[in-house]
Design an enzyme around this catalytic site. Structure first.
Site, PDB file in Angstrom:
ATOM      1  N   HIS A 105      -5.631  -6.657   0.520  1.00 54.16           N
ATOM      2  CA  HIS A 105      -5.744  -8.113   0.661  1.00 54.16           C
ATOM      3  C   HIS A 105      -4.384  -8.790   0.460  1.00 54.16           C
ATOM      4  O   HIS A 105      -3.990  -9.651   1.246  1.00 54.16           O
ATOM      5  CB  HIS A 105      -6.771  -8.651  -0.339  1.00 54.16           C
ATOM      6  CG  HIS A 105      -6.784 -10.146  -0.457  1.00 54.16           C
ATOM      7  ND1 HIS A 105      -7.603 -10.932   0.321  1.00 54.16           N
ATOM      8  CD2 HIS A 105      -6.071 -10.995  -1.237  1.00 54.16           C
ATOM      9  CE1 HIS A 105      -7.390 -12.208   0.015  1.00 54.16           C
ATOM     10  NE2 HIS A 105      -6.466 -12.276  -0.941  1.00 54.16           N
ATOM     11  N   GLU A 106      -3.659  -8.387  -0.591  1.00 54.36           N
ATOM     12  CA  GLU A 106      -2.338  -8.982  -0.842  1.00 54.36           C
ATOM     13  C   GLU A 106      -1.388  -8.674   0.316  1.00 54.36           C
ATOM     14  O   GLU A 106      -0.597  -9.526   0.711  1.00 54.36           O
ATOM     15  CB  GLU A 106      -1.755  -8.496  -2.176  1.00 54.36           C
ATOM     16  CG  GLU A 106      -2.565  -8.905  -3.416  1.00 54.36           C
ATOM     17  CD  GLU A 106      -2.879 -10.395  -3.476  1.00 54.36           C
ATOM     18  OE1 GLU A 106      -2.102 -11.202  -2.931  1.00 54.36           O
ATOM     19  OE2 GLU A 106      -3.922 -10.753  -4.062  1.00 54.36           O
ATOM     20  N   HIS A 109      -1.795 -11.073   3.035  1.00 53.43           N
ATOM     21  CA  HIS A 109      -1.012 -12.308   2.876  1.00 53.43           C
ATOM     22  C   HIS A 109       0.420 -12.116   3.382  1.00 53.43           C
ATOM     23  O   HIS A 109       0.992 -13.011   3.995  1.00 53.43           O
ATOM     24  CB  HIS A 109      -0.961 -12.733   1.407  1.00 53.43           C
ATOM     25  CG  HIS A 109      -2.238 -13.361   0.919  1.00 53.43           C
ATOM     26  ND1 HIS A 109      -2.860 -14.391   1.586  1.00 53.43           N
ATOM     27  CD2 HIS A 109      -3.002 -13.120  -0.177  1.00 53.43           C
ATOM     28  CE1 HIS A 109      -3.956 -14.747   0.921  1.00 53.43           C
ATOM     29  NE2 HIS A 109      -4.067 -13.976  -0.150  1.00 53.43           N
TER      30      HIS A 109
HETATM   31 ZN    ZN Z   1      -5.468 -13.909  -1.643  1.00 52.46          ZN
END
Ligand code: ZN
Length: 233
Positions: A105-106, A109
């Site tokens: 998830h990171e 980003h």
């Molecule tokens: Zn996030």
């Protein structure tokens, strides 16, 4: 927060704010328990969080992003200023399904940042206004009410609106990062169906906390509007 405490627990608090706060608490408990559950599930092929982040970056052709460990629990983040992904102790070197989901998830980003994903840029652009708004909104409302100067109180409500807008723009940024993460893990072929499902569950639990945060600020906004408009005489 002064104005909120000043007016105490009136009816509008129970109607607009309390339900959202309860939902936020439930979401927080859910994210911790889901993370804990999948922290005891080994990842596919002994993949660590850092491996998963690297995999997502690679699959999206993004280079130049550092992946470093950071202290704490659930402190994982992507920092666009240094273009660095910081992964917590229970994620960075952990070979668990939970670590893979969070790290991917990171990295999602970082991919958004590399691609100039519009909602992420909008979110960064409104951070200064959000900071000013959250500092000044309640004092302005309070002073406006005390001196019966409505335009000042309304200006405070308007400023508070920036934090609602910030939470709103956060939603597409967070959902999209998870979508990119799960798609990249899936396409890599390195995860089993169960591994993908685990990542998805960890990330949808995390997403709920952002929805809840939006509800809390919306509830506060409605309450402030009521307080200000109820004192027009
Ligand atoms: Zn996030």
């Amino acid at each position: 927060m002064i104005a909120v405490y000043f007016y105490g627990f009136d009816l509008s608090y129970f109607v607009f704010v309390l339900p959202a706060v309860v939902i936020a608490l439930i979401a927080q408990i859910k994210v911790s328990s889901t993370f804990k559950k999948y922290s005891s599930v080994p990842s596919d092929g002994g993949m660590t969080g850092a491996d998963a982040a690297r995999l997502v970056l690679q699959r999206n052709g993004v280079d130049g992003v550092n992946i470093v460990p950071i202290k704490g629990n659930l402190t994982d983040n992507f920092d666009p200023r240094d273009n660095v992904i910081r992964l917590s102790e229970t994620v960075y070197g952990a070979k668990t399904a939970a670590a893979v989901g969070v790290a991917a998830h990171e990295a999602g980003h970082a991919v958004q940042y590399a691609r100039g994903y519009a909602p992420m840029r909008l979110r960064s652009a409104i951070i200064p206004a959000t900071k000013v708004g959250s500092t000044l909104a309640l004092p302005l409302i309070l002073i406006g009410i005390i001196f019966s100067w409505r335009p000042l109180a309304l200006a405070g409500v308007f400023l508070f609106g920036f934090s609602v807008l910030f939470q709103l723009v956060t939603l597409p940024v967070e959902f999209n990062a998870s979508r990119r993460a799960v798609a990249s893990l899936e396409e890599s072929g390195k995860l089993s169906e169960g591994g993908i499902r685990a990542s998805r569950q960890v990330l949808s639990a995390a997403a709920m906390t952002y929805v809840a945060a939006l509800l809390v600020s919306l509830g506060n906004m409605l309450r402030l509007i009521l307080i200000v408009s109820g004192r027009r005489k």
